[in-house]
Write an enzyme that holds these catalytic residues in place. Sequence first.
Site, short mmCIF file in Angstrom:
data_model
loop_
_atom_site.label_atom_id
_atom_site.label_comp_id
_atom_site.label_asym_id
_atom_site.label_seq_id
_atom_site.Cartn_x
_atom_site.Cartn_y
_atom_site.Cartn_z
N CYS A 122 0.81 -1.22 0.00
CA CYS A 122 0.00 0.00 0.00
C CYS A 122 0.84 1.28 0.00
CB CYS A 122 -0.95 0.00 1.19
SG CYS A 122 -2.02 -1.47 1.26
N HIS A 255 -3.17 7.05 2.22
CA HIS A 255 -3.63 5.78 1.66
C HIS A 255 -5.06 5.53 2.14
CE1 HIS A 255 -4.19 1.63 0.82
NE2 HIS A 255 -3.89 1.20 2.03
N ASN A 285 -10.14 -0.40 0.08
CA ASN A 285 -8.68 -0.36 0.07
C ASN A 285 -8.17 -0.95 -1.24
OD1 ASN A 285 -5.93 -0.76 0.45
ND2 ASN A 285 -6.13 -1.41 2.59
#
EC number: 2.3.1.180
Length: 328
Positions: A122, A255, A285
């Site tokens: 990520c 993020h 996500n």
Amino acid sequence: MTIYSKIIGTGSYLPPNRVTNQELTAQLASNGIETSDEWIVSRSGISARHYADAGVQSSDLAVEAAKRALEMAKLGVDDVDLIILATSTPDFFGGFPSTACVVQRKLGITNDCAAVDVQAVCSGFVYAVSIADNFIKAGTHKNVLVIGAEVFSRIIDFEDRTTCVLFGDGAGAVLMTASQEPGVLATKLHANGNYGDILCLPGKVSKGVVEGSAFLYMDGPAVFKLAVSVLDKVAHEALEIAGMQSSEVDWIIPHQANIRIMQSTAKKLGLGMDKMIVTVDQHGNTSAASIPMALDVGVRDGRIKPGQNVMMEGVGGGFTWGAVLARM
């Protein structure tokens, strides 16, 4: 003459198959897995996610995002002299040929430009931007296509309600170019392999056989605790490098993993949520794709304006984390 790197184009792409919490809840219930829209939203802020169809790869999503970034930058494909693609879900098992090379072919680039994948989960996009920034400042490359692309739906366990509700597929891209005007003001990257087991894909391959799980594993509480701590520190490190205060940040784009982590990030920087671009509710996500996707949304809807300062920060498996402070 000082050379800077500057973002001059953004693009993003979500596969058309949008799955709401209600739809996912019904699907999971048919397999005996209990969850609810309220449970998902309260813990993550996620309302929906997008899944790529069978046969659609990370490179396919990346190409669509890249085309949009190039169009905004008013550049052709052969103006690109370097592709850096961040992904944890490469097209090919083992990671080669690299997904960046596949994207080069699918875009029709004919100039033999360099192409390489970056794997920092990520944090991948932040890592990729930092690498591109240094190549441009060194004078070796002029136009760098930086992409984050993921098909995480392929590696999540739909029998684990604590993780399967969180992740989705998508891609985001930026075109970075050499400029006499300041663009990227600071980057800072970190990693600590001692935390590698709290967010990982633990399976290993031996002679064509997967040993261990082929699905993502996450220790949610441990990730939350570490993420909140390191994101605060790395953001302040980037500000210190740039000689700036948090009050000079116009927008923060963390993020897009969990709204609670994002809220904590804003609070520790002394910024209100009105200074944050939030898209996690719409796509979940998407790992390395989430930051460039949110950046593209903010640019295209007019919130992020030329000359504004944007703090982008990511945290991911490895454990990795980093920040980029850029003037648009």
